[in-house]
Scaffold this motif. Structure first.
Motif, PDB file in Angstrom:
ATOM      1  N   GLU A 110       1.028  -1.182   0.117  1.00  0.00           N
ATOM      2  CA  GLU A 110      -0.024   0.108   0.151  1.00  0.00           C
ATOM      3  C   GLU A 110       0.842   1.267   0.217  1.00  0.00           C
ATOM      4  O   GLU A 110       1.917   1.268   0.839  1.00  0.00           O
ATOM      5  CB  GLU A 110      -0.850   0.116   1.297  1.00  0.00           C
ATOM      6  CG  GLU A 110      -1.718   1.124   1.132  1.00  0.00           C
ATOM      7  CD  GLU A 110      -2.788   1.259   2.443  1.00  0.00           C
ATOM      8  OE1 GLU A 110      -3.999   1.177   2.345  1.00  0.00           O
ATOM      9  OE2 GLU A 110      -2.336   1.238   3.659  1.00  0.00           O
TER      10      GLU A 110
ATOM     11  N   LYS B  50      -5.749   5.084  -0.865  1.00  0.00           N
ATOM     12  CA  LYS B  50      -6.679   4.688  -1.778  1.00  0.00           C
ATOM     13  C   LYS B  50      -6.066   3.863  -2.862  1.00  0.00           C
ATOM     14  O   LYS B  50      -6.471   3.200  -3.736  1.00  0.00           O
ATOM     15  CB  LYS B  50      -7.051   6.101  -2.538  1.00  0.00           C
ATOM     16  CG  LYS B  50      -8.307   5.944  -3.439  1.00  0.00           C
ATOM     17  CD  LYS B  50      -8.783   7.062  -4.225  1.00  0.00           C
ATOM     18  CE  LYS B  50      -9.297   7.047  -5.275  1.00  0.00           C
ATOM     19  NZ  LYS B  50      -9.750   8.248  -5.896  1.00  0.00           N
ATOM     20  N   TYR B  51      -4.508   3.556  -2.767  1.00  0.00           N
ATOM     21  CA  TYR B  51      -3.870   3.071  -3.753  1.00  0.00           C
ATOM     22  C   TYR B  51      -2.789   1.962  -3.338  1.00  0.00           C
ATOM     23  O   TYR B  51      -2.169   2.095  -2.436  1.00  0.00           O
ATOM     24  CB  TYR B  51      -3.108   4.140  -4.812  1.00  0.00           C
ATOM     25  CG  TYR B  51      -3.715   5.022  -5.444  1.00  0.00           C
ATOM     26  CD1 TYR B  51      -4.348   4.657  -6.622  1.00  0.00           C
ATOM     27  CD2 TYR B  51      -3.854   6.243  -5.039  1.00  0.00           C
ATOM     28  CE1 TYR B  51      -4.997   5.579  -7.387  1.00  0.00           C
ATOM     29  CE2 TYR B  51      -4.770   7.229  -5.512  1.00  0.00           C
ATOM     30  CZ  TYR B  51      -5.233   6.936  -6.845  1.00  0.00           C
ATOM     31  OH  TYR B  51      -5.726   7.982  -7.309  1.00  0.00           O
ATOM     32  N   ASP B  52      -2.721   0.853  -4.137  1.00  0.00           N
ATOM     33  CA  ASP B  52      -1.776  -0.197  -3.730  1.00  0.00           C
ATOM     34  C   ASP B  52      -0.796   0.008  -5.080  1.00  0.00           C
ATOM     35  O   ASP B  52      -0.955   0.466  -6.043  1.00  0.00           O
ATOM     36  CB  ASP B  52      -2.302  -1.628  -3.731  1.00  0.00           C
ATOM     37  CG  ASP B  52      -3.041  -1.820  -2.389  1.00  0.00           C
ATOM     38  OD1 ASP B  52      -2.711  -0.984  -1.508  1.00  0.00           O
ATOM     39  OD2 ASP B  52      -4.010  -2.823  -2.392  1.00  0.00           O
ATOM     40  N   ALA B  53       0.426  -0.723  -4.631  1.00  0.00           N
ATOM     41  CA  ALA B  53       1.377  -0.519  -5.985  1.00  0.00           C
ATOM     42  C   ALA B  53       1.864  -2.052  -6.116  1.00  0.00           C
ATOM     43  O   ALA B  53       2.036  -2.720  -5.160  1.00  0.00           O
ATOM     44  CB  ALA B  53       2.680   0.232  -5.758  1.00  0.00           C
TER      45      ALA B  53
ATOM     46  N   MET C 234       0.052   0.786 -10.477  1.00  0.00           N
ATOM     47  CA  MET C 234      -0.684   1.321  -9.358  1.00  0.00           C
ATOM     48  C   MET C 234      -2.077   0.765  -9.426  1.00  0.00           C
ATOM     49  O   MET C 234      -2.868   0.733 -10.601  1.00  0.00           O
ATOM     50  CB  MET C 234      -0.958   2.732  -9.434  1.00  0.00           C
ATOM     51  CG  MET C 234       0.199   3.268  -9.080  1.00  0.00           C
ATOM     52  SD  MET C 234       0.477   5.250  -8.887  1.00  0.00           S
ATOM     53  CE  MET C 234      -0.668   5.489  -7.496  1.00  0.00           C
ATOM     54  N   TRP C 235      -2.799   0.175  -8.116  1.00  0.00           N
ATOM     55  CA  TRP C 235      -4.221  -0.428  -8.236  1.00  0.00           C
ATOM     56  C   TRP C 235      -5.017   0.632  -7.405  1.00  0.00           C
ATOM     57  O   TRP C 235      -4.794   0.913  -6.290  1.00  0.00           O
ATOM     58  CB  TRP C 235      -3.999  -1.725  -7.518  1.00  0.00           C
ATOM     59  CG  TRP C 235      -5.514  -2.219  -7.340  1.00  0.00           C
ATOM     60  CD1 TRP C 235      -6.051  -2.192  -6.287  1.00  0.00           C
ATOM     61  CD2 TRP C 235      -6.467  -3.100  -8.046  1.00  0.00           C
ATOM     62  NE1 TRP C 235      -7.137  -2.866  -6.110  1.00  0.00           N
ATOM     63  CE2 TRP C 235      -7.550  -3.261  -7.367  1.00  0.00           C
ATOM     64  CE3 TRP C 235      -6.324  -3.211  -9.486  1.00  0.00           C
ATOM     65  CZ2 TRP C 235      -8.373  -4.055  -8.133  1.00  0.00           C
ATOM     66  CZ3 TRP C 235      -7.314  -4.034 -10.078  1.00  0.00           C
ATOM     67  CH2 TRP C 235      -8.424  -4.337  -9.444  1.00  0.00           C
ATOM     68  N   ASP C 236      -5.994   1.114  -8.042  1.00  0.00           N
ATOM     69  CA  ASP C 236      -6.914   2.204  -7.458  1.00  0.00           C
ATOM     70  C   ASP C 236      -7.891   1.260  -6.892  1.00  0.00           C
ATOM     71  O   ASP C 236      -8.805   0.624  -7.627  1.00  0.00           O
ATOM     72  CB  ASP C 236      -7.466   2.968  -8.505  1.00  0.00           C
ATOM     73  CG  ASP C 236      -8.325   4.383  -8.039  1.00  0.00           C
ATOM     74  OD1 ASP C 236      -8.534   3.846  -6.933  1.00  0.00           O
ATOM     75  OD2 ASP C 236      -8.664   5.067  -8.948  1.00  0.00           O
ATOM     76  N   LYS C 237      -8.111   1.465  -5.497  1.00  0.00           N
ATOM     77  CA  LYS C 237      -8.889   0.438  -4.754  1.00  0.00           C
ATOM     78  C   LYS C 237     -10.358   1.025  -5.286  1.00  0.00           C
ATOM     79  O   LYS C 237     -11.425   0.262  -5.120  1.00  0.00           O
ATOM     80  CB  LYS C 237      -8.789   0.645  -3.383  1.00  0.00           C
ATOM     81  CG  LYS C 237      -7.441   0.073  -2.765  1.00  0.00           C
ATOM     82  CD  LYS C 237      -7.231   0.306  -1.278  1.00  0.00           C
ATOM     83  CE  LYS C 237      -5.849  -0.380  -0.963  1.00  0.00           C
ATOM     84  NZ  LYS C 237      -5.752  -0.192   0.520  1.00  0.00           N
TER      85      LYS C 237
ATOM     86  N   THR D 143       2.107   2.897 -14.450  1.00  0.00           N
ATOM     87  CA  THR D 143       2.590   4.314 -13.876  1.00  0.00           C
ATOM     88  C   THR D 143       3.868   4.650 -14.761  1.00  0.00           C
ATOM     89  O   THR D 143       3.696   5.595 -15.375  1.00  0.00           O
ATOM     90  CB  THR D 143       2.581   4.179 -12.569  1.00  0.00           C
ATOM     91  OG1 THR D 143       1.312   3.837 -11.835  1.00  0.00           O
ATOM     92  CG2 THR D 143       2.997   5.627 -11.833  1.00  0.00           C
TER      93      THR D 143
END
Length: 95
Positions: free
Chosen positions: A48, A52-55, A70-73, A81
């Motif tokens: 994390e 709001k984002y995970d990488a 990047m994973w937008d939750k 990215t």
């Protein structure tokens, strides 16, 4: 029952509970990592980076590059990215 027996039973119960708490809190969970030297020459690390984002970081050991996804939750979408040339970043002269 005499007062001393109750006191001894309570002390023993407290010692057992204390040992149980110690064993539960001191045992670390197992870490499952990718095996080094995998045939794909890619290593992955995730985590994390904001609320709001995970990488997802992909390290290409053959090309010496690092790719970032990047994973937008909130939207549940994965976005590419950027990438970095690690030879340039670390000023390495390897081929």
């Amino acid at each position: 029952m005499p007062k001393n027996i109750w006191l001894a039973a309570l002390i023993c119960a407290n010692v057992v509970l204390l040992v149980g708490i110690f064993l539960v809190t001191c045992s670390l969970p197992a870490a499952h990592a990718q095996a080094a030297g995998a045939p794909s020459n890619l290593l992955a690390v995730s985590g994390e980076i904001q609320d709001k984002y995970d990488a997802l970081y992909l390290l290409d050991t053959r090309e010496h590059t690092l790719h970032v996804f990047m994973w937008d939750k909130s939207t549940r979408q994965l976005h590419y990215t950027d990438w970095r040339d690690l030879n340039h970043d670390f000023r390495s002269n390897r081929d």
